[in-house]
Design a protein around this motif. Sequence first.
Motif, PDB file in Angstrom:
ATOM      1  N   UNK A  43      32.346 -62.657  -7.160  1.00 42.29           N
ATOM      2  CA  UNK A  43      31.583 -63.611  -6.912  1.00 42.29           C
ATOM      3  C   UNK A  43      31.048 -64.025  -5.628  1.00 42.29           C
ATOM      4  N   UNK A  44      30.576 -62.647  -4.923  1.00 41.21           N
ATOM      5  CA  UNK A  44      30.054 -62.779  -3.502  1.00 41.21           C
ATOM      6  C   UNK A  44      28.779 -63.335  -3.485  1.00 41.21           C
ATOM      7  N   UNK A  45      28.299 -63.850  -2.272  1.00 42.86           N
ATOM      8  CA  UNK A  45      27.076 -64.210  -2.280  1.00 42.86           C
ATOM      9  C   UNK A  45      25.970 -63.276  -2.141  1.00 42.86           C
ATOM     10  N   UNK A  46      26.319 -62.058  -1.756  1.00 44.02           N
ATOM     11  CA  UNK A  46      25.591 -61.056  -1.448  1.00 44.02           C
ATOM     12  C   UNK A  46      26.018 -59.481  -1.515  1.00 44.02           C
ATOM     13  N   UNK A  47      25.273 -58.402  -1.276  1.00 45.30           N
ATOM     14  CA  UNK A  47      25.645 -57.470  -0.981  1.00 45.30           C
ATOM     15  C   UNK A  47      24.860 -56.694  -0.097  1.00 45.30           C
ATOM     16  N   UNK A  48      25.259 -55.642   0.640  1.00 43.97           N
ATOM     17  CA  UNK A  48      24.754 -54.711   1.728  1.00 43.97           C
ATOM     18  C   UNK A  48      24.691 -53.306   1.479  1.00 43.97           C
ATOM     19  N   UNK A  49      23.628 -52.571   1.708  1.00 43.36           N
ATOM     20  CA  UNK A  49      23.602 -51.128   1.393  1.00 43.36           C
ATOM     21  C   UNK A  49      22.921 -50.663   2.551  1.00 43.36           C
ATOM     22  N   UNK A  50      23.035 -49.284   2.888  1.00 39.75           N
ATOM     23  CA  UNK A  50      22.084 -48.284   3.600  1.00 39.75           C
ATOM     24  C   UNK A  50      21.335 -47.519   2.566  1.00 39.75           C
ATOM     25  N   UNK A  51      20.211 -46.942   3.074  1.00 40.88           N
ATOM     26  CA  UNK A  51      19.382 -46.135   2.267  1.00 40.88           C
ATOM     27  C   UNK A  51      18.930 -44.841   3.208  1.00 40.88           C
ATOM     28  N   UNK A  52      18.932 -43.553   2.537  1.00 40.48           N
ATOM     29  CA  UNK A  52      18.384 -42.646   3.102  1.00 40.48           C
ATOM     30  C   UNK A  52      17.616 -41.790   2.046  1.00 40.48           C
ATOM     31  N   UNK A  53      16.858 -40.887   2.476  1.00 40.96           N
ATOM     32  CA  UNK A  53      15.845 -40.204   1.757  1.00 40.96           C
ATOM     33  C   UNK A  53      16.431 -38.830   1.352  1.00 40.96           C
ATOM     34  N   UNK A  54      16.394 -38.290   0.373  1.00 40.31           N
ATOM     35  CA  UNK A  54      16.844 -36.939   0.000  1.00 40.31           C
ATOM     36  C   UNK A  54      15.739 -36.116   0.382  1.00 40.31           C
ATOM     37  N   UNK A  55      16.036 -34.735   0.103  1.00 37.59           N
ATOM     38  CA  UNK A  55      14.881 -33.656   0.387  1.00 37.59           C
ATOM     39  C   UNK A  55      13.823 -33.964  -0.563  1.00 37.59           C
ATOM     40  N   UNK A  56      13.941 -34.412  -1.730  1.00 37.57           N
ATOM     41  CA  UNK A  56      12.739 -34.564  -2.568  1.00 37.57           C
ATOM     42  C   UNK A  56      12.516 -36.011  -2.857  1.00 37.57           C
ATOM     43  N   UNK A  57      12.706 -36.737  -1.711  1.00 37.42           N
ATOM     44  CA  UNK A  57      12.278 -37.993  -1.514  1.00 37.42           C
ATOM     45  C   UNK A  57      12.796 -39.194  -2.410  1.00 37.42           C
ATOM     46  N   UNK A  58      14.016 -39.136  -2.866  1.00 34.29           N
ATOM     47  CA  UNK A  58      14.817 -40.039  -3.566  1.00 34.29           C
ATOM     48  C   UNK A  58      15.356 -41.013  -2.691  1.00 34.29           C
ATOM     49  N   UNK A  59      15.585 -42.261  -2.782  1.00 38.85           N
ATOM     50  CA  UNK A  59      16.370 -43.016  -1.909  1.00 38.85           C
ATOM     51  C   UNK A  59      17.749 -43.066  -2.545  1.00 38.85           C
ATOM     52  N   UNK A  60      18.800 -42.783  -1.701  1.00 40.68           N
ATOM     53  CA  UNK A  60      20.193 -42.814  -2.042  1.00 40.68           C
ATOM     54  C   UNK A  60      21.056 -43.671  -1.221  1.00 40.68           C
ATOM     55  N   UNK A  61      21.891 -44.560  -1.850  1.00 37.64           N
ATOM     56  CA  UNK A  61      22.945 -45.333  -0.803  1.00 37.64           C
ATOM     57  C   UNK A  61      23.915 -44.511  -0.175  1.00 37.64           C
ATOM     58  N   UNK A  62      23.693 -44.303   1.099  1.00 34.94           N
ATOM     59  CA  UNK A  62      24.637 -43.343   1.778  1.00 34.94           C
ATOM     60  C   UNK A  62      24.537 -43.841   3.249  1.00 34.94           C
ATOM     61  N   UNK A  63      25.687 -44.209   3.880  1.00 34.09           N
ATOM     62  CA  UNK A  63      25.724 -44.435   5.211  1.00 34.09           C
ATOM     63  C   UNK A  63      25.213 -43.410   6.253  1.00 34.09           C
ATOM     64  N   UNK A  64      26.079 -42.376   6.329  1.00 34.25           N
ATOM     65  CA  UNK A  64      26.155 -41.331   7.258  1.00 34.25           C
ATOM     66  C   UNK A  64      25.043 -40.273   6.935  1.00 34.25           C
ATOM     67  N   UNK A  65      24.725 -39.677   8.153  1.00 35.28           N
ATOM     68  CA  UNK A  65      23.669 -38.728   8.037  1.00 35.28           C
ATOM     69  C   UNK A  65      23.939 -37.418   7.290  1.00 35.28           C
ATOM     70  N   UNK A  66      25.419 -37.031   7.088  1.00 34.90           N
ATOM     71  CA  UNK A  66      25.759 -36.051   6.656  1.00 34.90           C
ATOM     72  C   UNK A  66      26.585 -36.551   5.133  1.00 34.90           C
ATOM     73  N   UNK A  67      26.665 -35.570   4.248  1.00 34.64           N
ATOM     74  CA  UNK A  67      27.484 -36.010   3.084  1.00 34.64           C
ATOM     75  C   UNK A  67      28.953 -35.786   3.212  1.00 34.64           C
ATOM     76  N   UNK A  68      29.407 -35.136   4.600  1.00 38.61           N
ATOM     77  CA  UNK A  68      30.860 -34.715   4.599  1.00 38.61           C
ATOM     78  C   UNK A  68      32.053 -35.750   4.308  1.00 38.61           C
ATOM     79  N   UNK A  69      31.978 -37.119   4.947  1.00 43.73           N
ATOM     80  CA  UNK A  69      32.822 -37.921   5.055  1.00 43.73           C
ATOM     81  C   UNK A  69      33.295 -38.542   3.891  1.00 43.73           C
ATOM     82  N   UNK A  70      32.064 -38.779   2.821  1.00 48.71           N
ATOM     83  CA  UNK A  70      32.423 -39.600   1.766  1.00 48.71           C
ATOM     84  C   UNK A  70      31.976 -38.645   0.305  1.00 48.71           C
ATOM     85  N   UNK A  71      32.062 -37.458   0.567  1.00 50.09           N
ATOM     86  CA  UNK A  71      31.900 -36.878  -0.579  1.00 50.09           C
ATOM     87  C   UNK A  71      32.699 -35.499  -0.511  1.00 50.09           C
ATOM     88  N   UNK A  72      32.883 -34.687  -1.563  1.00 46.53           N
ATOM     89  CA  UNK A  72      33.366 -33.350  -1.420  1.00 46.53           C
ATOM     90  C   UNK A  72      32.620 -32.222  -1.064  1.00 46.53           C
TER      91      UNK A  72
END
Length: 276
Positions: A43-72
């Motif tokens: 029941x939050x009042x809102x949400x926050x997200x960060x967006x970055x562009x992939x090499x083929x120009x899709x917007x994805x919700x990822x904070x870090x510049x690199x994939x290392x911390x939050x993926x395998x």
Amino acid sequence: MAVPYLGEKHESEGRPRVVAHRGASAMQPEHTLAAYTTAFDLGVDGIECDVRLTADHHLVCVHDRRADRTSNGKGVISTLELARLEELDWASWKKLDDGSASEQMDRDPDRGRILTLNRLLDSLTSQRQELLTLIETKHPTRYGGLVERQLVTALRAYGLTTGDLTQLPHVRVMSFSLLALVRMRGLAPQVPLVYLVEQSAPRLSWDGSLPVGVNIVGLDVKIVRRNPSIVKAHQRRGHEVYVWTVNQPEDVERCVELGVDVMISDRPRDVMAMLD
């Protein structure tokens, strides 16, 4: 639990709105769909997200510049195509408090899938609520202004560039980059902008002034701890004040006492429990 309309009065008149930082990121892996659906259920009042562009120009919700911390996987997000990012696991790195990560993966095979902005907007608009939706464009990036152009294209497809409407998300675009905000103002002048400010902020943010066309400031909680008078300095000029990242009980109490407009937290459940 139903999510309250932002236009309605809260039970506690004038209390700050609570926004889930990268979704309910203390409870679920950040920026996954599970993190956001958990936030909706709270029941939050809102949400926050960060967006970055992939090499083929899709917007994805990822904070870090690199994939290392939050993926395998490894690598810079802007150099990887969406198909490659979709092969990675974006959830198993997170150790849940109840130890149920493997069980949740079994119940929801998509839980570890990277979240695109379009998929998040699908989920948001299906709520049919006026959720405050904070989208931060990450800079610097090799794509420069293409990030904002792609963002406006996505928002326009969902009818989210013409101001706040009933039963639709209320979008605010945020950035530490003044140039990014200038670009957004030119591309979608009806979308409110948030200037994010860290401790090393230029003088203009300390006296309550903001760049032309920006009426919301996003303050690092460390600034509010050190210089609480900055909140009223901005509000006297008619600005809204958002504070991030508000996780500690003493910071929640401070923000309530100061009358901030929005608290952005990794722990929205705990913050709302304190407010109640």
